[in-house]
Design an enzyme around this catalytic site. Structure first.
Site, PDB file in Angstrom:
ATOM      1  N   PRO A  15       0.797  -1.225   0.000  1.00 57.05           N
ATOM      2  CA  PRO A  15       0.000   0.000   0.000  1.00 57.05           C
ATOM      3  C   PRO A  15       0.831   1.278   0.000  1.00 57.05           C
ATOM      4  CG  PRO A  15      -0.799  -1.518   1.667  1.00 57.05           C
ATOM      5  CD  PRO A  15       0.442  -2.119   1.095  1.00 57.05           C
ATOM      6  N   ASN A  16       0.346   2.225  -0.757  1.00 58.38           N
ATOM      7  CA  ASN A  16       0.867   3.593  -0.822  1.00 58.38           C
ATOM      8  C   ASN A  16       2.194   3.735  -1.574  1.00 58.38           C
ATOM      9  OD1 ASN A  16      -1.321   4.702   0.756  1.00 58.38           O
ATOM     10  ND2 ASN A  16      -0.386   3.677   2.519  1.00 58.38           N
ATOM     11  N   ARG A  23       4.725  11.176  -2.332  1.00 58.55           N
ATOM     12  CA  ARG A  23       4.433  10.889  -0.930  1.00 58.55           C
ATOM     13  C   ARG A  23       5.665  11.124  -0.051  1.00 58.55           C
ATOM     14  NH1 ARG A  23       4.627   4.780   1.254  1.00 58.55           N
ATOM     15  NH2 ARG A  23       3.897   5.205   3.342  1.00 58.55           N
ATOM     16  N   TYR A  28      10.952   9.339   1.570  1.00 60.80           N
ATOM     17  CA  TYR A  28      11.024   8.279   0.551  1.00 60.80           C
ATOM     18  C   TYR A  28      11.686   8.716  -0.751  1.00 60.80           C
ATOM     19  CZ  TYR A  28       7.774   6.073   3.784  1.00 60.80           C
ATOM     20  OH  TYR A  28       7.198   5.530   4.908  1.00 60.80           O
ATOM     21  N   ASN A  79       8.339  -5.282  -0.416  1.00 61.73           N
ATOM     22  CA  ASN A  79       8.166  -4.077   0.387  1.00 61.73           C
ATOM     23  C   ASN A  79       6.664  -3.961   0.627  1.00 61.73           C
ATOM     24  OD1 ASN A  79       7.909  -1.622   1.598  1.00 61.73           O
ATOM     25  ND2 ASN A  79       9.262  -0.531   0.192  1.00 61.73           N
ATOM     26  N   ALA A  82       3.127  -0.370   5.066  1.00 60.43           N
ATOM     27  CA  ALA A  82       2.739  -0.474   6.475  1.00 60.43           C
ATOM     28  C   ALA A  82       2.179  -1.844   6.832  1.00 60.43           C
ATOM     29  CB  ALA A  82       1.727   0.622   6.821  1.00 60.43           C
ATOM     30  N   HIS A  85       4.060  -4.171   9.215  1.00 62.50           N
ATOM     31  CA  HIS A  85       4.017  -4.098  10.674  1.00 62.50           C
ATOM     32  C   HIS A  85       2.789  -4.780  11.268  1.00 62.50           C
ATOM     33  CE1 HIS A  85       7.069  -1.287   9.575  1.00 62.50           C
ATOM     34  NE2 HIS A  85       6.208  -0.448   9.032  1.00 62.50           N
ATOM     35  N   ASP A  92       1.887 -15.328   6.654  1.00 59.56           N
ATOM     36  CA  ASP A  92       1.542 -16.726   6.379  1.00 59.56           C
ATOM     37  C   ASP A  92       1.689 -17.049   4.884  1.00 59.56           C
ATOM     38  OD1 ASP A  92       1.068 -17.092   9.047  1.00 59.56           O
ATOM     39  OD2 ASP A  92      -1.104 -17.309   8.877  1.00 59.56           O
ATOM     40  N   GLU A 103      13.110  -8.943   2.439  1.00 62.83           N
ATOM     41  CA  GLU A 103      12.292  -7.819   2.896  1.00 62.83           C
ATOM     42  C   GLU A 103      13.022  -6.528   2.526  1.00 62.83           C
ATOM     43  OE1 GLU A 103      11.500  -7.843   7.114  1.00 62.83           O
ATOM     44  OE2 GLU A 103      10.606  -5.836   7.059  1.00 62.83           O
ATOM     45  N   HIS A 105      12.869  -2.143   2.326  1.00 64.29           N
ATOM     46  CA  HIS A 105      12.271  -0.844   2.664  1.00 64.29           C
ATOM     47  C   HIS A 105      13.167   0.265   2.148  1.00 64.29           C
ATOM     48  CE1 HIS A 105       9.355  -2.778   5.221  1.00 64.29           C
ATOM     49  NE2 HIS A 105      10.341  -3.476   5.749  1.00 64.29           N
ATOM     50  N   LEU A 106      12.540   1.326   1.687  1.00 67.97           N
ATOM     51  CA  LEU A 106      13.307   2.501   1.260  1.00 67.97           C
ATOM     52  C   LEU A 106      13.930   3.188   2.468  1.00 67.97           C
ATOM     53  CD1 LEU A 106      10.553   3.607  -1.165  1.00 67.97           C
ATOM     54  CD2 LEU A 106      12.912   3.236  -1.893  1.00 67.97           C
ATOM     55  N   ARG A 112      12.658   4.775  12.966  1.00 69.98           N
ATOM     56  CA  ARG A 112      11.498   5.666  12.872  1.00 69.98           C
ATOM     57  C   ARG A 112      10.545   5.434  14.047  1.00 69.98           C
ATOM     58  NH1 ARG A 112       9.178   5.295   7.026  1.00 69.98           N
ATOM     59  NH2 ARG A 112       8.009   7.098   7.804  1.00 69.98           N
ATOM     60  N   ARG A 116       6.739   1.157  13.686  1.00 67.69           N
ATOM     61  CA  ARG A 116       7.440   0.591  12.530  1.00 67.69           C
ATOM     62  C   ARG A 116       8.567  -0.372  12.937  1.00 67.69           C
ATOM     63  NH1 ARG A 116       5.483   3.925   8.305  1.00 67.69           N
ATOM     64  NH2 ARG A 116       5.050   6.016   9.088  1.00 67.69           N
TER      65      ARG A 116
HETATM   66  C1  DQA Z   1       8.270   1.465   3.993  1.00 68.18           C
HETATM   67  C2  DQA Z   1       8.306   1.668   5.502  1.00 68.18           C
HETATM   68  C3  DQA Z   1       6.928   1.432   6.101  1.00 68.18           C
HETATM   69  O1  DQA Z   1       6.979   1.646   7.514  1.00 68.18           O
HETATM   70  C4  DQA Z   1       5.938   2.409   5.515  1.00 68.18           C
HETATM   71  O2  DQA Z   1       4.647   2.168   6.028  1.00 68.18           O
HETATM   72  C5  DQA Z   1       5.929   2.388   4.036  1.00 68.18           C
HETATM   73  C6  DQA Z   1       7.209   2.347   3.339  1.00 68.18           C
HETATM   74  C7  DQA Z   1       9.611   1.810   3.329  1.00 68.18           C
HETATM   75  O3  DQA Z   1       9.808   1.400   2.198  1.00 68.18           O
HETATM   76  O4  DQA Z   1      10.434   2.492   3.934  1.00 68.18           O
HETATM   77  O5  DQA Z   1       4.889   2.478   3.403  1.00 68.18           O
HETATM   78  O6  DQA Z   1       7.980   0.105   3.726  1.00 68.18           O
END
Ligand code: DQA
Length: 165
Positions: A15-16, A23, A28, A79, A82, A85, A92, A103, A105-106, A112, A116
Site C-alpha cells: 500500500p501507498n 508521498r 522516501y 516491500n 505499512a 508491521h 503466512d 524484505e 524498505h526505502l 522511525r 514501525r
Molecule cells: C516502507 C516503511 C513502512 O513503515 C511504511 O509504512 C511504508 C514504506 C519503506 O519502504 O520504507 O509504506 O515500507
C-alpha cells in the site's frame, strides 16, 4: 542463457508505494515506484534474472500475488509498506512460499516511529535491505543472485526454526 532459464524474481509492493515520488519525499525520495522497478530490472537483466512486479493497495491482492509466485519464482522481494508491521496474513502467505524472501524498505523503519519497529515479514524473510532508498532495489536483486549462486534453495537456515519449513 535463454529467457525461460532465467530464475524469476517477483517484486511485491504494498500500500501507498504507488504514490512514491509524491508521498513524503523527505523520507522516501522523489523517485517513483516505476523508477525503482526499472532500476531493479536493469540489475536483474545484468545478473541473468527475470523480473516481475506487482503493486497493490489491497492486502488480498498481495496475498494472491505471493500465492501465484509459488512453484514459479525463485525469489520474492517484498516491500509491504505499512502491512509489514501488521499483516499476519502476508506473513503466512510468505511462509507458504518456498523460495528466497528479501524484505525491502526505502527508509530504515528501525530508526522511525515505534510502530514501525515490528516487522511480521521479518520472521519469514531470509534477509532485510532497508534505509538505502532506491539503491535497495539493486541490493535486493544482487542478494538474490548471490544466494542462488551460493546454492541457496528453500528452506533457509536464516529463518527461525518452525517459522517456515
Ligand atoms: C516502507 C516503511 C513502512 O513503515 C511504511 O509504512 C511504508 C514504506 C519503506 O519502504 O520504507 O509504506 O515500507
Amino acid at each position: 542463457m535463454s529467457e525461460t532459464a532465467r530464475p524469476l524474481v517477483v517484486i511485491v509492493s504494498g500500500p501507498n508505494l504507488d504514490l512514491l515520488g509524491e508521498r513524503e519525499p523527505e523520507i522516501y525520495g522523489t523517485e517513483t515506484l516505476a523508477d525503482h522497478v526499472e532500476r531493479a530490472s536493469v540489475s536483474a537483466a545484468r545478473l541473468g534474472l527475470a523480473l516481475e512486479h506487482v503493486q497493490s493497495n489491497h492486502e488480498g491482492d498481495l496475498i494472491e500475488a505471493i500465492h501465484a509466485a509459488r512453484g514459479r519464482a525463485a525469489a520474492i522481494v517484498v516491500n509491504a509498506g505499512a502491512l509489514t508491521h501488521t499483516s499476519w496474513s502476508l506473513h503466512d502467505a510468505l511462509a507458504a512460499f518456498d523460495g528466497i524472501v528479501v524484505e525491502l524498505h526505502l527508509s530504515n523503519p528501525a530508526g522511525r516511529e515505534p510502530f514501525r519497529h515490528t516487522s511480521v515479514v521479518a520472521p519469514v524473510a531470509d534477509g532485510l535491505v532497508a534505509g538505502f532508498g532506491g539503491l535497495g532495489y539493486e541490493l535486493a536483486i544482487e542478494a538474490v543472485r548471490r544466494m542462488l549462486d551460493g546454492g541457496r534453495a528453500a528452506p533457509s537456515a536464516n529463518r527461525a526454526a518452525g517459522d517456515k519449513d
